[in-house]
Scaffold this motif. Structure first.
Motif, PDB file in Angstrom:
ATOM      1  N   UNK A 155       0.830  -1.202   0.000  1.00  0.00           N
ATOM      2  CA  UNK A 155       0.000   0.000   0.000  1.00  0.00           C
ATOM      3  C   UNK A 155       0.868   1.256   0.000  1.00  0.00           C
ATOM      4  N   UNK A 156       1.913   1.266   0.827  1.00  0.00           N
ATOM      5  CA  UNK A 156       2.814   2.427   0.853  1.00  0.00           C
ATOM      6  C   UNK A 156       3.499   2.615  -0.496  1.00  0.00           C
ATOM      7  N   UNK A 157       3.947   1.513  -1.084  1.00  0.00           N
ATOM      8  CA  UNK A 157       4.610   1.602  -2.393  1.00  0.00           C
ATOM      9  C   UNK A 157       3.652   2.173  -3.432  1.00  0.00           C
ATOM     10  N   UNK A 158       2.418   1.731  -3.436  1.00  0.00           N
ATOM     11  CA  UNK A 158       1.450   2.239  -4.405  1.00  0.00           C
ATOM     12  C   UNK A 158       1.138   3.715  -4.165  1.00  0.00           C
ATOM     13  N   UNK A 159       1.018   4.096  -2.884  1.00  0.00           N
ATOM     14  CA  UNK A 159       0.775   5.506  -2.586  1.00  0.00           C
ATOM     15  C   UNK A 159       1.936   6.366  -3.055  1.00  0.00           C
ATOM     16  N   UNK A 160       3.184   5.899  -2.812  1.00  0.00           N
ATOM     17  CA  UNK A 160       4.356   6.656  -3.272  1.00  0.00           C
ATOM     18  C   UNK A 160       4.365   6.784  -4.794  1.00  0.00           C
ATOM     19  N   UNK A 161       4.012   5.716  -5.507  1.00  0.00           N
ATOM     20  CA  UNK A 161       3.974   5.769  -6.981  1.00  0.00           C
ATOM     21  C   UNK A 161       2.928   6.767  -7.451  1.00  0.00           C
TER      22      UNK A 161
END
Length: 144
Positions: A116-122
């Motif tokens: 989820x964090x990775x997707x938010x950062x992207x």
């Protein structure tokens, strides 16, 4: 007279079924005279005579046991060691299942959070916003 024939036929079939079950469930060391497959074929092709032959000569009686199969003087064999506990009755096994489930759930939750964090950062990078550092767990870096 026809009823007598039907009754004898039913008795013959029941005897053959019992002989087949006995033959197929006997240990290799308990079978005498012929191999198991030969006894099965004899019982199938000659149900009455084959069944009687199996019970009379095909199986070996275990020493110390009467023809009924129970040990002499006792109804059940003595128990020298504790009876094995079924897995659903063993408290240690149930505890280990609970612990393993908690560990797997924790690992799955951790991976979901990272994803989820990775997707938010992207999404933030795509929109031109810098990734938020305060939401990141310790030691993680963007894009890692």
């Amino acid at each position: 007279m026809a009823r007598l024939y039907v009754l004898l036929f039913v008795v013959q079939i029941a005897l053959a079924v019992c002989a087949l079950i006995s033959c197929l469930s006997a240990e290799e060391g308990e079978i005498k005279a012929l191999p198991r497959i030969a006894w099965v074929l004899i019982i199938l092709f000659f149900p009455l005579l084959g069944s009687l032959a199996w019970f009379a000569a095909g199986r070996e009686r275990v020493a110390g046991r009467p023809a009924g199969g129970a040990p002499k003087g006792r109804l059940l064999p003595p128990r020298e060691r504790p009876r094995p506990v079924a897995p659903d009755d063993d408290p240690e096994f149930l505890r280990s299942l609970g612990e393993r489930s908690r560990q797997e759930d924790g690992e799955l939750f951790r991976r979901w959070e990272e994803d989820l964090r990775r997707r938010e950062d992207e999404m933030r990078r795509r929109d031109g916003e810098p990734p938020r550092e305060e939401d990141r767990p310790e030691g993680s870096t963007p894009g890692a």
